[in-house]
Design an enzyme around this catalytic site. Structure first.
Site, PDB file in Angstrom:
ATOM      1  N   GLU A   1      -3.995   7.062  -4.791  1.00 20.35           N
ATOM      2  CA  GLU A   1      -4.377   6.463  -6.075  1.00 20.35           C
ATOM      3  C   GLU A   1      -5.732   7.006  -6.554  1.00 20.35           C
ATOM      4  O   GLU A   1      -6.607   7.235  -5.720  1.00 20.35           O
ATOM      5  CB  GLU A   1      -4.464   4.938  -5.920  1.00 20.35           C
ATOM      6  CG  GLU A   1      -3.105   4.346  -5.645  1.00 20.35           C
ATOM      7  CD  GLU A   1      -3.164   2.854  -5.341  1.00 20.35           C
ATOM      8  OE1 GLU A   1      -4.179   2.205  -5.641  1.00 20.35           O
ATOM      9  OE2 GLU A   1      -2.180   2.349  -4.785  1.00 20.35           O
TER      10      GLU A   1
ATOM     11  N   ARG B   1       0.856  -1.183   0.000  1.00 15.35           N
ATOM     12  CA  ARG B   1       0.000   0.000   0.000  1.00 15.35           C
ATOM     13  C   ARG B   1       0.897   1.240   0.000  1.00 15.35           C
ATOM     14  O   ARG B   1       1.934   1.256   0.683  1.00 15.35           O
ATOM     15  CB  ARG B   1      -0.888   0.045   1.254  1.00 15.35           C
ATOM     16  CG  ARG B   1      -2.020  -0.953   1.257  1.00 15.35           C
ATOM     17  CD  ARG B   1      -3.100  -0.602   0.222  1.00 15.35           C
ATOM     18  NE  ARG B   1      -4.221  -1.516   0.291  1.00 15.35           N
ATOM     19  CZ  ARG B   1      -4.368  -2.598  -0.471  1.00 15.35           C
ATOM     20  NH1 ARG B   1      -3.465  -2.910  -1.369  1.00 15.35           N
ATOM     21  NH2 ARG B   1      -5.432  -3.357  -0.353  1.00 15.35           N
TER      22      ARG B   1
ATOM     23  N   HIS C   1      -1.446  -0.245  -9.897  1.00 15.31           N
ATOM     24  CA  HIS C   1      -2.047  -1.160  -8.895  1.00 15.31           C
ATOM     25  C   HIS C   1      -2.637  -2.400  -9.585  1.00 15.31           C
ATOM     26  O   HIS C   1      -3.849  -2.614  -9.558  1.00 15.31           O
ATOM     27  CB  HIS C   1      -3.111  -0.429  -8.061  1.00 15.31           C
ATOM     28  CG  HIS C   1      -3.454  -1.152  -6.780  1.00 15.31           C
ATOM     29  ND1 HIS C   1      -3.849  -0.490  -5.626  1.00 15.31           N
ATOM     30  CD2 HIS C   1      -3.469  -2.472  -6.468  1.00 15.31           C
ATOM     31  CE1 HIS C   1      -4.100  -1.378  -4.676  1.00 15.31           C
ATOM     32  NE2 HIS C   1      -3.878  -2.597  -5.168  1.00 15.31           N
TER      33      HIS C   1
HETATM   34  C1  8YV Z   1      -6.938  -5.194  -5.844  1.00 15.01           C
HETATM   35  C2  8YV Z   1      -5.599  -5.449  -3.617  1.00 15.01           C
HETATM   36  O1  8YV Z   1      -6.359  -4.096  -6.410  1.00 15.01           O
HETATM   37  O2  8YV Z   1      -6.305  -7.536  -2.774  1.00 15.01           O
HETATM   38  C3  8YV Z   1      -5.882  -6.407  -2.516  1.00 15.01           C
HETATM   39  O3  8YV Z   1      -5.685  -6.022  -1.361  1.00 15.01           O
HETATM   40  O4  8YV Z   1      -5.128  -4.387  -3.401  1.00 15.01           O
HETATM   41  C4  8YV Z   1      -5.881  -5.862  -5.025  1.00 15.01           C
HETATM   42  O5  8YV Z   1      -6.000  -7.205  -5.158  1.00 15.01           O
HETATM   43  C5  8YV Z   1      -8.271  -4.773  -5.387  1.00 15.01           C
HETATM   44  O6  8YV Z   1      -8.851  -5.572  -4.474  1.00 15.01           O
HETATM   45  C6  8YV Z   1      -9.158  -4.491  -6.589  1.00 15.01           C
HETATM   46  O7  8YV Z   1     -10.316  -5.204  -6.561  1.00 15.01           O
END
Ligand code: 8YV
Length: 320
Positions: free
Chosen positions: A260, A231, A278
């Site tokens: 973001e 993150r 991302h």
């Molecule tokens: C995805 C994420 O970008 O699972 C996570 O924590 O950051 C990513 O897999 C997000 O969940 C988009 O749906």
């Protein structure tokens, strides 16, 4: 259990799948939201969201019959789990199914950054090769000392992959992980001092905010690299920009950012960074598996109130 399912920030394909099975209402953004909530808030039983959109306490407070938040994603720092827990709202996420793809992304990003793969691609596309016969040599990956911040599922999968590259692995977690063939560092700073490449794989949230601060980035040094697939909140982004532009760090590979989808111009203009939007889990296979696991959680909740993969009751500081 019956009732409406609220979707918040889902891609339209996922909304369609949900609509084919449930009574779905889609949360609008902007000025339409108040009217929407006045009409639907009291009928919503469960909400489905993503790690990016999340669900904050203000919105949960406006949904008096909400009982479950189903997250399509492993990280749940964008969901106020503290508020949910206090109000008897259960929360699920999608662990395990994202591990391979996020670890693959981390390793790919590491190689791209050290070997300057995107810059080499631009070199060919921009027609520079005939004019300047050699693309400047980059940095060797195999055997390089790598540090993993957060040896959870994803951190461990990254370590396994990099072991095959002959990279000695050091890690820092809240406590040493038993039975792993890696060296433990007492703090993020000690970890950065011991390695040449630091890979951030810890969960986001209050417990890890700015864990990679200026001192940690400085400790990597002018030959060091930072890779972040966790993150943006975990890294002091301004310190990263300062050190990259001042020669205090050799390069960075980033999949995540503080705000973001906005990426600071200083990073976008910098030649020693590789920037991804991302996409850690963004393959058809993994996004399908995430949606399926989320749907199984939703079915289970609507059937008997249980979840298959509930998140731990307190958020913050957990490895992904
Ligand atoms: C995805 C994420 O970008 O699972 C996570 O924590 O950051 C990513 O897999 C997000 O969940 C988009 O749906």
């Amino acid at each position: 259990m019956t009732g409406r399912v609220l979707t918040a920030g889902l891609p339209s394909a996922a909304v369609q799948v949900l609509r084919s099975r449930y009574d779905v209402v889609e949360l609008p953004g902007g000025p339409d939201r108040d009217g929407f909530l006045a009409e639907h808030a009291e009928t919503v039983t469960a909400a489905v969201t993503t790690s990016v959109s999340g669900l904050d306490a203000t919105l949960m407070a406006r949904l008096p019959t909400l009982g479950a938040v189903i997250n399509i994603g492993v990280g749940y720092d964008a969901i106020d789990v503290g508020y949910a827990t206090e109000h008897g709202i259960v929360v699920s996420n999608t662990p395990d199914v994202v591990t391979d793809c996020v670890a693959d992304t981390a390793v790919g990003l590491l190689i791209d950054t050290l070997r300057r793969v995107p810059a080499a691609d631009r070199f060919v596309r921009d027609g520079l090769w005939p004019r300047q016969p050699q693309f400047p040599p980059a940095t060797k990956v195999s055997g390089r000392r790598v540090g993993i911040l957060g040896l959870g599922r994803i951190g461990a999968a990254i370590a396994t992959r990099l072991t095959a590259f002959g990279c000695p692995i050091t890690y820092h977690s809240r406590s040493p992980v038993p039975d792993v063939p890696y060296t433990y560092a007492e703090s993020p700073l000690a970890l950065a001092r011991a390695v040449e490449v630091l890979v951030v794989a810890v969960s986001g949230g209050a417990g890890t905010e700015n864990l990679v601060d200026r001192a940690v980035i400085e400790a990597l040094g002018p030959q060091g690299y930072l890779i972040n697939v966790a993150r943006g909140s975990v890294v002091d982004e301004q310190a990263l920009i300062d050190l990259l532009s001042g020669g205090g760090l050799a390069g960075a590979g980033l999949d995540v950012y503080a705000d973001e989808p906005h990426v600071p111009e200083a990073l976008r203009k910098s030649d020693n960074v590789v920037l991804l939007p991302h996409i850690g889990s963004a393959t058809t296979e993994t996004r399908t598996a995430m949606l399926e696991l989320a749907l199984r959680n939703l079915d289970s909740y609507l059937t008997d109130g249980s979840l298959l993969t509930p998140v731990p009751e307190t958020a913050g500081g957990h490895q992904k």
